[in-house]
Motif scaffolding. Structure first.
Motif, PDB file in Angstrom:
ATOM      1  N   LYS A  26       0.834  -1.204   0.000  1.00  8.70           N
ATOM      2  CA  LYS A  26       0.000   0.000   0.000  1.00  8.70           C
ATOM      3  C   LYS A  26       0.869   1.255   0.000  1.00  8.70           C
ATOM      4  CE  LYS A  26      -3.454  -2.353   2.735  1.00  8.70           C
ATOM      5  NZ  LYS A  26      -4.222  -2.331   3.985  1.00  8.70           N
ATOM      6  N   LEU A  49      -0.862   1.435  -4.536  1.00  9.62           N
ATOM      7  CA  LEU A  49      -1.334   0.095  -4.194  1.00  9.62           C
ATOM      8  C   LEU A  49      -0.928  -0.845  -5.318  1.00  9.62           C
ATOM      9  CD1 LEU A  49      -4.921   1.206  -3.262  1.00  9.62           C
ATOM     10  CD2 LEU A  49      -3.434   0.029  -1.662  1.00  9.62           C
ATOM     11  N   GLN A  66      -4.155  12.438  -7.197  1.00  7.83           N
ATOM     12  CA  GLN A  66      -4.003  13.493  -6.179  1.00  7.83           C
ATOM     13  C   GLN A  66      -2.795  13.295  -5.272  1.00  7.83           C
ATOM     14  OE1 GLN A  66      -7.165  15.716  -4.000  1.00  7.83           O
ATOM     15  NE2 GLN A  66      -8.118  13.757  -4.094  1.00  7.83           N
ATOM     16  N   SER A  73       4.132  23.742  -5.267  1.00 12.22           N
ATOM     17  CA  SER A  73       2.756  23.394  -4.931  1.00 12.22           C
ATOM     18  C   SER A  73       1.769  23.877  -5.988  1.00 12.22           C
ATOM     19  CB  SER A  73       2.393  23.950  -3.567  1.00 12.22           C
ATOM     20  OG  SER A  73       2.724  25.308  -3.506  1.00 12.22           O
ATOM     21  N   GLU A  77      -1.136  21.787  -8.088  1.00  9.11           N
ATOM     22  CA  GLU A  77      -2.530  22.179  -8.242  1.00  9.11           C
ATOM     23  C   GLU A  77      -2.924  22.174  -9.722  1.00  9.11           C
ATOM     24  OE1 GLU A  77      -3.524  25.518  -5.709  1.00  9.11           O
ATOM     25  OE2 GLU A  77      -5.003  26.149  -7.189  1.00  9.11           O
ATOM     26  N   GLU A  81      -5.763  20.033 -11.515  1.00 12.40           N
ATOM     27  CA  GLU A  81      -6.904  20.789 -12.033  1.00 12.40           C
ATOM     28  C   GLU A  81      -6.968  20.799 -13.560  1.00 12.40           C
ATOM     29  OE1 GLU A  81      -9.364  23.533 -10.941  1.00 12.40           O
ATOM     30  OE2 GLU A  81      -9.534  21.845  -9.585  1.00 12.40           O
ATOM     31  N   ASN A  82      -5.822  21.065 -14.190  1.00 12.69           N
ATOM     32  CA  ASN A  82      -5.848  21.378 -15.610  1.00 12.69           C
ATOM     33  C   ASN A  82      -5.396  20.240 -16.511  1.00 12.69           C
ATOM     34  OD1 ASN A  82      -6.433  23.845 -14.564  1.00 12.69           O
ATOM     35  ND2 ASN A  82      -4.428  24.730 -14.984  1.00 12.69           N
ATOM     36  N   HIS A  87     -10.368  15.332 -10.472  1.00 11.84           N
ATOM     37  CA  HIS A  87     -11.727  15.217  -9.934  1.00 11.84           C
ATOM     38  C   HIS A  87     -12.565  14.295 -10.815  1.00 11.84           C
ATOM     39  CE1 HIS A  87     -11.442  18.744 -12.581  1.00 11.84           C
ATOM     40  NE2 HIS A  87     -12.621  18.345 -13.018  1.00 11.84           N
TER      41      HIS A  87
ATOM     42  N   ALA B  30      -7.785  -0.385  -0.372  1.00 14.94           N
ATOM     43  CA  ALA B  30      -7.482   1.049  -0.437  1.00 14.94           C
ATOM     44  C   ALA B  30      -7.912   1.727   0.849  1.00 14.94           C
ATOM     45  CB  ALA B  30      -8.191   1.687  -1.629  1.00 14.94           C
ATOM     46  N   PRO B  31      -7.043   2.513   1.455  1.00 10.28           N
ATOM     47  CA  PRO B  31      -7.416   3.182   2.688  1.00 10.28           C
ATOM     48  C   PRO B  31      -8.570   4.148   2.438  1.00 10.28           C
ATOM     49  CG  PRO B  31      -5.166   3.789   2.014  1.00 10.28           C
ATOM     50  CD  PRO B  31      -5.685   2.846   0.999  1.00 10.28           C
ATOM     51  N   ASN B  35     -11.183  13.114   0.944  1.00 10.43           N
ATOM     52  CA  ASN B  35     -10.523  13.865  -0.112  1.00 10.43           C
ATOM     53  C   ASN B  35     -10.872  15.332   0.003  1.00 10.43           C
ATOM     54  OD1 ASN B  35      -9.467  11.507  -1.356  1.00 10.43           O
ATOM     55  ND2 ASN B  35     -11.509  11.096  -2.164  1.00 10.43           N
ATOM     56  N   HIS B  36      -9.850  16.139   0.150  1.00  9.98           N
ATOM     57  CA  HIS B  36     -10.100  17.571   0.232  1.00  9.98           C
ATOM     58  C   HIS B  36     -10.368  18.123  -1.156  1.00  9.98           C
ATOM     59  CE1 HIS B  36      -9.334  17.947   4.424  1.00  9.98           C
ATOM     60  NE2 HIS B  36      -8.203  17.270   4.315  1.00  9.98           N
ATOM     61  N   SER B  38      -9.994  20.878  -3.774  1.00 11.01           N
ATOM     62  CA  SER B  38      -9.013  21.947  -3.977  1.00 11.01           C
ATOM     63  C   SER B  38      -9.490  22.900  -5.057  1.00 11.01           C
ATOM     64  CB  SER B  38      -7.652  21.362  -4.347  1.00 11.01           C
ATOM     65  OG  SER B  38      -7.748  20.748  -5.604  1.00 11.01           O
ATOM     66  N   SER B  39      -8.828  24.038  -5.144  1.00 11.69           N
ATOM     67  CA  SER B  39      -9.081  25.033  -6.186  1.00 11.69           C
ATOM     68  C   SER B  39     -10.548  25.450  -6.269  1.00 11.69           C
ATOM     69  CB  SER B  39      -8.630  24.505  -7.548  1.00 11.69           C
ATOM     70  OG  SER B  39      -7.330  24.003  -7.469  1.00 11.69           O
ATOM     71  N   PHE B  41     -11.366  28.505  -5.804  1.00 16.34           N
ATOM     72  CA  PHE B  41     -11.087  29.644  -6.690  1.00 16.34           C
ATOM     73  C   PHE B  41      -9.654  29.500  -7.173  1.00 16.34           C
ATOM     74  CE2 PHE B  41     -14.605  31.060  -4.149  1.00 16.34           C
ATOM     75  CZ  PHE B  41     -15.392  31.778  -5.049  1.00 16.34           C
ATOM     76  N   LYS B  42      -9.344  30.118  -8.303  1.00 16.35           N
ATOM     77  CA  LYS B  42      -7.979  30.013  -8.824  1.00 16.35           C
ATOM     78  C   LYS B  42      -7.001  30.830  -8.003  1.00 16.35           C
ATOM     79  CE  LYS B  42      -8.451  28.757 -13.653  1.00 16.35           C
ATOM     80  NZ  LYS B  42      -8.140  27.355 -13.388  1.00 16.35           N
ATOM     81  N   ARG B  55      -2.425  30.094  -0.451  1.00 15.48           N
ATOM     82  CA  ARG B  55      -1.381  29.419  -1.202  1.00 15.48           C
ATOM     83  C   ARG B  55      -0.793  28.336  -0.312  1.00 15.48           C
ATOM     84  NH1 ARG B  55      -3.085  29.813  -5.868  1.00 15.48           N
ATOM     85  NH2 ARG B  55      -2.948  31.827  -6.887  1.00 15.48           N
ATOM     86  N   LYS B  56      -0.154  27.352  -0.959  1.00 15.41           N
ATOM     87  CA  LYS B  56       0.444  26.257  -0.199  1.00 15.41           C
ATOM     88  C   LYS B  56       1.743  26.701   0.458  1.00 15.41           C
ATOM     89  CE  LYS B  56      -2.323  22.657  -1.008  1.00 15.41           C
ATOM     90  NZ  LYS B  56      -3.046  23.011  -2.187  1.00 15.41           N
ATOM     91  N   LYS B  57       2.112  26.000   1.475  1.00 16.47           N
ATOM     92  CA  LYS B  57       3.291  26.322   2.276  1.00 16.47           C
ATOM     93  C   LYS B  57       4.525  26.674   1.431  1.00 16.47           C
ATOM     94  CE  LYS B  57       6.288  24.536   5.847  1.00 16.47           C
ATOM     95  NZ  LYS B  57       6.663  23.410   6.687  1.00 16.47           N
ATOM     96  N   LYS B 170     -17.281  24.654  -3.486  1.00 16.76           N
ATOM     97  CA  LYS B 170     -17.180  24.256  -4.885  1.00 16.76           C
ATOM     98  C   LYS B 170     -18.357  23.334  -5.145  1.00 16.76           C
ATOM     99  CE  LYS B 170     -13.422  22.817  -7.967  1.00 16.76           C
ATOM    100  NZ  LYS B 170     -12.023  22.384  -7.971  1.00 16.76           N
ATOM    101  N   PRO B 173     -17.235  20.862 -10.291  1.00 14.10           N
ATOM    102  CA  PRO B 173     -15.911  21.276 -10.768  1.00 14.10           C
ATOM    103  C   PRO B 173     -15.925  22.635 -11.469  1.00 14.10           C
ATOM    104  CG  PRO B 173     -16.255  18.971 -11.235  1.00 14.10           C
ATOM    105  CD  PRO B 173     -17.559  19.485 -10.692  1.00 14.10           C
ATOM    106  N   LYS B 208     -16.315  28.183 -14.404  1.00 12.84           N
ATOM    107  CA  LYS B 208     -15.178  27.781 -15.210  1.00 12.84           C
ATOM    108  C   LYS B 208     -15.581  27.737 -16.680  1.00 12.84           C
ATOM    109  CE  LYS B 208     -11.571  24.500 -14.131  1.00 12.84           C
ATOM    110  NZ  LYS B 208     -11.210  23.292 -13.400  1.00 12.84           N
ATOM    111  N   ASN B 211     -10.356  24.982 -18.636  1.00 10.02           N
ATOM    112  CA  ASN B 211      -9.489  24.632 -17.515  1.00 10.02           C
ATOM    113  C   ASN B 211      -8.678  25.809 -17.015  1.00 10.02           C
ATOM    114  OD1 ASN B 211     -10.246  22.059 -17.090  1.00 10.02           O
ATOM    115  ND2 ASN B 211      -8.687  21.141 -18.408  1.00 10.02           N
TER     116      ASN B 211
END
Lengths: 180, 299
Positions: A26, A49, A66, A73, A77, A81-82, A87, B30-31, B35-36, B38-39, B41-42, B55-57, B170, B173, B208, B211
């Motif tokens: 896994k 997996l 994902q 980062s 994204e 997304e693109n 999704h 599968a665990p 699922n978060h 994301s996006s 908004f852009k 923004r991400k870290k 959201k 999509p 949207k 993309n």
């Protein structure tokens, strides 16, 4: 009582017998690498997996798009997304067969794997070589193959066309444990 | 007899799992994770106001925003392009959920500092939650010397505070919406009838188109507007265009300022009277510190 013990023993035995054929992980590792004159892009997925049945050489691999981690980062994204539309198509799946698997030893053995790789809902036949070996308590499978971006209808806008390779190298390292 | 049945049942269970195909086993193994989403908004802005996005870290974003003069000024002012207000800002994500920013607007020579904290993320799967909620706080400091020389305000007199709860979802999509309850406190007001505390509610959405291109709209309704100005509610329409490390936002709005206390409480233009400011936000993201990738092979 005696029958119950016997039953449990038998069930256990059946379980073990199956466990010796199938090996699972896994936390398999798959990464991809894109080289272009402008930049190199690499991403890693450590939650792959994978299951292999050494009785007939069948193998199945599944990962979540994902779960690929990028250094940048924002790139991660945009990847989701693109480009990959994760999704809509959350998973990439491989199912195939290790050809002429034979007996496994502690030494690496080069084998051919043939199968079908499904990305973004599109399935394409794929063939690659890999190194397989037996470990203390598992089966290690390692190798790499090339994927054409256009095969999976991944649209790359012209403005970043020079940043992304047309052919992506995918590397895998899957260390399976007995499954039961 | 009973035992035999149990035995047979168990045995058949064993053989069922044997016959199960390998992918099926992977599905079962599968665990179960949540699922978060994301996006939503852009960008970190819907248009004028902040979106739920951080923004991400490690991301440092440099943002340059412009709002030109009113379109209905006509050809003499080149439809407003002769006049320009600028805000530039550095916005840094310290963690995936927490960001800080500082900015400077030419309008009233205002400095601003803000934080945004993502409290809850929209998720699907296990323990799902339908919205992303972020908390936003900012302080603006006006430095323009527009006061009577005999009545020089002190530092505190020139501060404005904004607090917002940003609730974004959201829906699909392609469609995201946001509600932004807002509280603004002015340390100083022009006349006694002006409220020190102003409440507003923002509505934002994005659709949207492809993309990389989205169509956005944003509206802030102010419950108790300032009395000293003939204020209007802020309205904006725009598009987000994303190219690699950049996000461009092209905006048409009746607001000329780019910070909350300005566009929410001090907008005077009537959108449908042609008091429309063309503007844009351009951001360039840099990755600082690098993210740790766990790619060391395990041999």
């Amino acid at each position: 009582m005696k029958t119950l013990k016997l039953t449990l023993l038998l069930v256990l035995f059946v379980g073990i017998a199956q466990g010796q054929e199938k090996f699972i992980t896994k936390q398999g590792h798959i990464s991809f690498f894109s080289h272009s004159p402008v930049e190199d892009i690499e991403a890693d997925n450590n939650q792959v997996l994978s299951i292999v049945d050494i009785s007939n050489g069948e193998i199945a691999v599944s990962l979540l798009i994902q779960s690929f981690i990028f250094e940048k980062s924002l790139m991660q994204e945009h990847f989701n997304e693109n480009y990959m539309e994760s999704h809509k198509y959350p998973k990439a799946i491989f199912r195939g067969k290790i050809q002429e698997l034979g007996d496994l030893t502690e030494d690496n053995k080069t084998v051919n794997i043939e199968g079908e790789l499904t990305i973004r809902g599109i399935s394409k036949p794929i063939e690659t070589t890999a190194e397989i070996k037996k470990m203390d308590d598992g089966i290690a499978l390692k190798g790499s193959f090339l994927v054409e971006v256009k095969d999976y209808k991944i649209k790359i806008p012209s403005i970043v066309a020079n940043n992304i390779a047309k052919t992506i190298k995918v590397s895998f390292e899957l260390i399976h444990q007995p499954y039961n | 007899m009973k035992k035999t049945i149990i035995f047979l049942a168990l045995l058949s269970l064993g053989s069922v799992s044997n016959a199960q195909d390998l992918l099926g086993i992977l599905e079962d193994e599968a665990p179960k994770t949540k699922n978060h989403v994301s996006s939503t908004f852009k960008g970190t802005r819907v248009l004028n106001g902040h979106s739920v996005e951080n923004r991400k870290k490690g991301t440092l974003e440099f943002i340059i925003s412009h709002r030109f003069g009113r379109l209905n000024l006509g050809i003499d002012e080149l439809f407003g392009l002769d006049q320009s207000n600028i805000r530039f800002a550095f916005e840094h994500a310290l963690t995936d959920n927490f960001m800080l920013g500082i900015g400077r607007s030419s309008f009233e020579k205002t400095y601003d500092g803000f934080f945004k904290y993502k409290l809850i993320r929209q998720s699907t799967g296990k323990n799902s939650f339908p919205a992303t909620i972020s908390l936003f706080g900012s302080t603006a400091y006006k430095t323009i010397k527009d006061y009577d020389p005999n009545d020089k305000p002190d530092f505190n007199d020139r501060l404005y505070y904004t607090s917002q709860v940003l609730i974004g979802s959201k829906l699909s999509p392609g469609v995201s919406v946001q509600l932004s309850p807002t509280y603004i406190h002015n340390n100083t007001v022009r006349i006694n009838n002006d409220p020190h505390d102003i409440f507003a509610l923002g509505f934002g959405n994005r659709i949207k188109l492809s993309n990389r291109v989205t169509l956005n709209a944003e509206y802030y309704y102010t419950f108790n507007p300032l009395e000293s100005l003939d204020t209007k509610n802020s309205l904006a329409f725009g598009v987000d265009i994303e190219t690699g490390g950049h996000v461009f936002q092209l905006i048409l709005s009746n607001s000329i300022t780019m910070i909350e206390k300005g566009f929410i409480t001090e907008t005077t233009g009537g959108f449908f009277d042609g008091d429309i400011h063309f503007g844009f936000n351009i951001s360039r993201a840099f990755q600082t510190g690098g993210r740790k990738r766990k790619n060391q092979s395990r041999e």
